[in-house]
Write a protein that holds these residues in place. Structure first.
Motif, short mmCIF file in Angstrom:
data_model
loop_
_atom_site.label_atom_id
_atom_site.label_comp_id
_atom_site.label_asym_id
_atom_site.label_seq_id
_atom_site.Cartn_x
_atom_site.Cartn_y
_atom_site.Cartn_z
N LEU A 90 0.86 -1.19 0.00
CA LEU A 90 0.00 0.00 0.00
C LEU A 90 0.89 1.23 0.00
CD1 LEU A 90 -2.56 1.67 0.30
CD2 LEU A 90 -2.67 1.00 2.70
N THR A 91 0.77 2.01 -1.05
CA THR A 91 1.64 3.17 -1.22
C THR A 91 0.81 4.44 -1.37
OG1 THR A 91 3.30 1.79 -2.28
CG2 THR A 91 3.47 4.14 -2.68
N VAL A 92 1.24 5.48 -0.67
CA VAL A 92 0.60 6.78 -0.83
C VAL A 92 1.67 7.79 -1.25
CG1 VAL A 92 -1.30 6.44 0.80
CG2 VAL A 92 0.90 7.27 1.64
N MET A 93 1.26 8.78 -1.99
CA MET A 93 2.24 9.77 -2.43
C MET A 93 1.59 11.13 -2.63
SD MET A 93 2.89 8.64 -6.38
CE MET A 93 3.45 10.23 -6.96
N GLU A 94 2.44 12.12 -2.73
CA GLU A 94 1.98 13.46 -3.07
C GLU A 94 2.83 14.00 -4.20
OE1 GLU A 94 1.85 16.17 0.29
OE2 GLU A 94 0.77 14.68 1.48
N VAL A 95 2.20 14.78 -5.05
CA VAL A 95 2.94 15.56 -6.02
C VAL A 95 3.02 16.97 -5.46
CG1 VAL A 95 3.03 16.38 -8.40
CG2 VAL A 95 2.00 14.16 -7.89
N MET A 96 4.25 17.44 -5.27
CA MET A 96 4.44 18.75 -4.63
C MET A 96 5.10 19.72 -5.59
SD MET A 96 5.63 17.56 -0.82
CE MET A 96 4.95 18.98 0.04
N LYS A 97 4.44 20.84 -5.78
CA LYS A 97 4.92 21.87 -6.70
C LYS A 97 6.12 22.60 -6.10
CE LYS A 97 3.41 24.27 -10.44
NZ LYS A 97 3.45 23.54 -11.68
N THR B 288 12.37 13.74 -8.77
CA THR B 288 12.26 15.11 -9.29
C THR B 288 11.54 15.13 -10.63
OG1 THR B 288 14.38 14.88 -10.41
CG2 THR B 288 14.44 15.83 -8.21
N ASN B 289 10.45 15.87 -10.71
CA ASN B 289 9.81 16.16 -11.99
C ASN B 289 10.36 17.50 -12.48
OD1 ASN B 289 8.19 13.82 -11.71
ND2 ASN B 289 6.82 14.98 -10.35
N LYS B 290 9.77 18.03 -13.56
CA LYS B 290 10.24 19.32 -14.09
C LYS B 290 10.13 20.40 -13.02
CE LYS B 290 9.79 19.24 -19.08
NZ LYS B 290 8.81 18.33 -19.69
N ASP B 291 8.91 20.64 -12.56
CA ASP B 291 8.75 21.66 -11.53
C ASP B 291 7.86 21.16 -10.40
OD1 ASP B 291 6.47 21.62 -12.96
OD2 ASP B 291 6.57 23.69 -13.68
N SER B 292 8.07 19.89 -10.08
CA SER B 292 7.40 19.32 -8.90
C SER B 292 8.20 18.11 -8.42
CB SER B 292 5.96 18.90 -9.25
OG SER B 292 5.96 17.88 -10.22
N LEU B 293 7.84 17.64 -7.23
CA LEU B 293 8.49 16.46 -6.67
C LEU B 293 7.42 15.41 -6.41
CD1 LEU B 293 10.64 18.24 -3.90
CD2 LEU B 293 11.46 17.43 -6.13
N VAL C 257 14.65 25.90 -7.90
CA VAL C 257 14.88 25.40 -6.53
C VAL C 257 15.22 23.90 -6.56
CG1 VAL C 257 13.88 25.15 -4.22
CG2 VAL C 257 13.29 27.14 -5.62
N ILE C 258 14.49 23.16 -7.39
CA ILE C 258 14.78 21.73 -7.53
C ILE C 258 16.22 21.53 -8.00
CG2 ILE C 258 14.22 19.62 -8.82
CD1 ILE C 258 11.31 20.54 -8.89
N ASN C 259 16.58 22.29 -9.03
CA ASN C 259 17.93 22.16 -9.59
C ASN C 259 19.01 22.41 -8.53
OD1 ASN C 259 16.57 21.74 -11.94
ND2 ASN C 259 17.24 23.63 -12.96
#
Lengths: 431, 93
Positions: A184-191, A229-234, A196-198
Motif C-alpha cells: 500500500l503506497t501513498v504519495m503526493e505531487v508537490m509543486k 524530481t519532476n520538471k517543476d514538482s516532486l 529550486v529543484i535544480n
C-alpha cells in the motif's frame, strides 16, 4: 448482431495500451476499454519509467512523449532518526540519448500513450467498466460492460485491469491476494520551482534524481519511501506491505507526514505546495504469486499478473513487455485462427523466458523472507547508522577500539552466529 | 502544506456516483468479531469510520486502491469499481 473485434483489451494502462498499440499496428481490429474518465485517471506510479521496454513499442518515444526529467542520479538513503548512510550513482550518460529512465506523471503519460494506440487504429472507449468476461463453453468470447447493450465479442480478451484484477480472479486464475502480496503506497505531487529543484538536487533543467529511502522512513516496516524530481514538482511517497501497515497499525497518510517531516528529508521539500494526493496498491507477491496467465481466449498482463520486481522498483516496464508479448502471441494465433489455451500458452513461455520471468525468479523469496525477518529493516539500518557515527566521531578513542565496539554492537543482540545467519539469508534471496 | 488526510483529500478530484461501490456485507461482524477495525486505520482515504455501533463508509472519497477488500480480516467488504467514468480522477502521477 453485436460488434466483434479481433482483440478486446481491458484497461488502458501500460500493459493494455502496449498490447492494443502493437495489435492495431499489425492490422488487428482492437477495442481498448478504460474505466476512468481518460487513460491514466485511475493509475498511479511512483514515477520512474524505463526507456528500454517503452522503446521496444515506440522507438524514440522521448522525442514526443510527455516526460518529466531523464534520471541521471539514483540515490539510496538508509535512514535512522537523525542520521543517514547514503550511497548513489550518477552518470551523465543517462542524461543523453538513449537515456536510462525518466520521471513521469502518469495521468499525462498514459493519456498520450493511449492516443498513440488510437493513431494506430485501436478503438478506445473511456468511462466503461468491464463487469465480467463472457464465457461460452469454457472459452472467453467477449466482455460484458456497464453500458446499455454493453456486450462486445472478440477472439481474444486481454486482461490488463491492474492490481485488483477482478476479472482474472473471477475466472478462477487466482485467489484474492493476501495482505503480504500487495504494498500500500501513498504519495503526493508537490509543486516546487524548477530553479529550486535544480539547486537542491544539484542538477540542471534536463537532469533528474531518484531517491529510494529505507529504514526509519517506514518506521522499520518492510517498504520504502521515495523522492523523485519532476520538471517543476516532486513526487514523494511511502509504502509498505499491506500486512506491515496492518501489523504496525500505521495510517498511511500519517506515515507520509512522518516522512515529509523527517529532518533528513524535510529540507528537500521545504516550501513545496502539495498538488495532489494519491494512493495505490502495488502487487509485490513476485514469482510465487503470478497467477494462471492464459486460458481459452484470454491472456493476463501487467499488474493483474503480479509482474512487478519490488526490489528494483520495476513494474510499468514489465507491464509494457507483457502487453507486447500478449500482442505477439495473438498475432501468431491469428495465423491459424486458433485461440485456445494451448496456442496462447506461447505467451506464458515468452514471459518466463524474458527478463520478467528471470528477474521474478531471481528474487522469488526476497519479499517473503524480509517480511518474516523484520530485523533487516528494524535493526540493521539503525546499527549501520550508529556504526558510521561511532567510526567518524573523533573523540580520542583509538580506531581499533571503535572497530571492536562496532562489531560488538552488531553481534551483541543476536550473537555472531545470528548475524552470520542473517547475512547468509539476505545474500541467498538476492544473489 | 497538506498535513491532515482531510487536507490531502481536498486536493483530489472525485466524480461521485450516487450509489456506493463499497458495502459492508454484515455490520454485525464489524461490531462483534473485529475489535481492531483495521480498515479505519489503514485505509489511505479514511473511508471507513466507526461511529458508536456502526461502520460508516464514505465511498465518495475512495481511491479505489483495493486495500480494504484485501486487508479486511473477515472478508466483510463487498468491493466493486464505481460506474464507468465515476470515482476518483487523478490528474497527475
Amino acid at each position: 448482431m453485436p460488434e466483434k473485434f479481433d482483440v478486446i483489451v481491458v484497461g488502458a494502462g501500460p500493459a493494455g495500451t502496449s498490447c492494443a498499440y502493437t495489435c492495431a499496428k499489425n492490422g488487428l481490429k482492437v477495442l481498448l476499454i478504460e474505466r476512468g474518465e481518460f487513460p491514466g485517471a485511475k493509475n498511479v506510479m511512483g514515477g520512474i519509467l524505463y526507456r528500454k521496454q517503452m522503446e521496444e513499442i515506440i522507438p524514440e518515444f522521448w522525442k514526443e512523449a510527455p516526460l518529466e526529467r531523464p534520471v541521471v542520479e539514483q540515490r539510496f538513503w538508509f535512514l535512522d532518526k537523525e542520521s543517514m548512510v547514503t550511497t548513489s550513482y550518477k552518470a551523465l550518460e543517462w542524461g543523453k540519448e538513449p537515456f536510462n529512465n525518466f520521471t513521469v506523471l502518469r495521468a499525462k503519460f498514459d493519456k498520450w500513450f493511449a492516443s498513440k494506440a488510437v493513431e494506430q487504429g485501436a478503438v478506445l472507449i473511456n468511462e466503461t467498466v468491464v463487469l465480467e468476461c463472457i464465457v461460452d463453453d469454457g472459452k472467453v468470447v467477449g466482455v460484458r460492460t456497464d453500458r446499455p447493450d454493453g456486450d462486445v465479442y472478440a477472439d481474444v480478451v486481454v486482461l490488463a485491469d491492474g492490481v485488483n484484477s477482478l476479472l482474472a480472479k473471477s475466472l478462477g486464475f487466482h485467489k484474492e491476494w493476501k495482505p503480504e502480496e500487495v504494498a500500500l503506497t501513498v504519495m503526493e505531487v508537490m509543486k516546487l520551482p524548477k530553479k529550486v529543484i535544480n539547486e537542491r538536487f544539484n542538477v540542471n533543467d534536463d537532469q533528474g534524481v531518484s531517491v529510494e529511502i529505507f529504514g526509519d522512513s517506514t518506521k522499520g516496516a518492510l517498504g520504502t519511501a521515495f523522492l523523485y524530481t519532476n520538471k517543476d514538482s516532486l513526487n514523494i511517497g511511502v509504502g509498505t506491505t499491506l500486512s506491515g501497515m496492518i501489523k504496525k497499525k500505521m495510517k498511511p497518510y500519517e506515515l507520509l507526514e512522518y516522512v515529509k517531516e523527517h529532518p533528513m528529508i524535510k529540507p528537500y521539500i521545504e516550501g513545496a505546495e502539495t498538488e495532489e494526493y494519491l494512493a495505490h496498491l502495488i502487487p509485490e507477491g513476485g514469482y510465487n504469486s503470478v497467477p494462471k496467465l492464459v486460458g481459452d481466449g484470454v491472456i493476463v498482463t501487467g499488474d493483474a499478473a503480479q509482474l512487478v520486481n519490488a526490489i528494483h522498483r520495476e513494474g510499468s516496464n514489465m507491464a509494457m513487455t507483457s502487453g507486447r508479448l500478449a500482442a505477439e502471441t495473438i498475432m501468431r494465433a491469428k495465423e491459424t485462427e486458433d485461440y485456445s489455451e494451448r496456442t496462447l500458452d506461447y505467451y506464458r513461455t515468452a514471459i518466463y523466458d524474458s527478463f520478467i520471468g528471470k528477474d521474478l525468479k531471481k528474487y522469488k523469496d526476497a519479499t517473503h523472507v524480509f517480511e518474516e525477518h523484520p530485523q533487516y529493516f528494524e535493526q540493521y539500518i539503525p546499527l549501520m547508522n550508529r556504526a558510521m557515527g561511532t567510526f567518524f566521531t573523533v573523540d580520542g578513542t583509538p580506531k581499533r577500539e571503535k572497530q571492536s565496539k562496532i562489531i560488538k554492537s552488531f553481534t551483541g543482540k543476536n550473537g555472531r552466529l545470528g548475524v552470520a545467519k542473517d547475512l547468509y539469508r539476505a545474500w541467498r534471496v538476492v544473489k | 502544506m497538506a498535513k491532515t488526510v482531510e487536507e490531502k483529500q481536498y486536493l483530489v478530484r472525485f466524480r461521485c456516483d450516487t450509489k456506493s461501490h463499497l458495502e459492508i456485507k454484515d455490520h454485525n461482524v464489524c461490531m462483534t468479531q473485529c475489535p481492531d477495525k483495521d480498515c479505519t486505520i489503514f485505509c489511505p482515504a479514511e473511508v471507513y469510520k466507526w461511529e458508536g455501533d456502526r461502520m460508516f463508509v464514505g465511498y465518495e472519497g475512495c481511491h479505489e486502491c483495493g486495500s480494504c477488500r484485501i486487508g479486511c480480516g473477515f472478508d466483510n467488504i463487498k468491493w466493486e469499481y464505481p460506474k464507468g467514468g465515476h470515482g476518483i480522477v487523478f490528474r497527475l502521477a
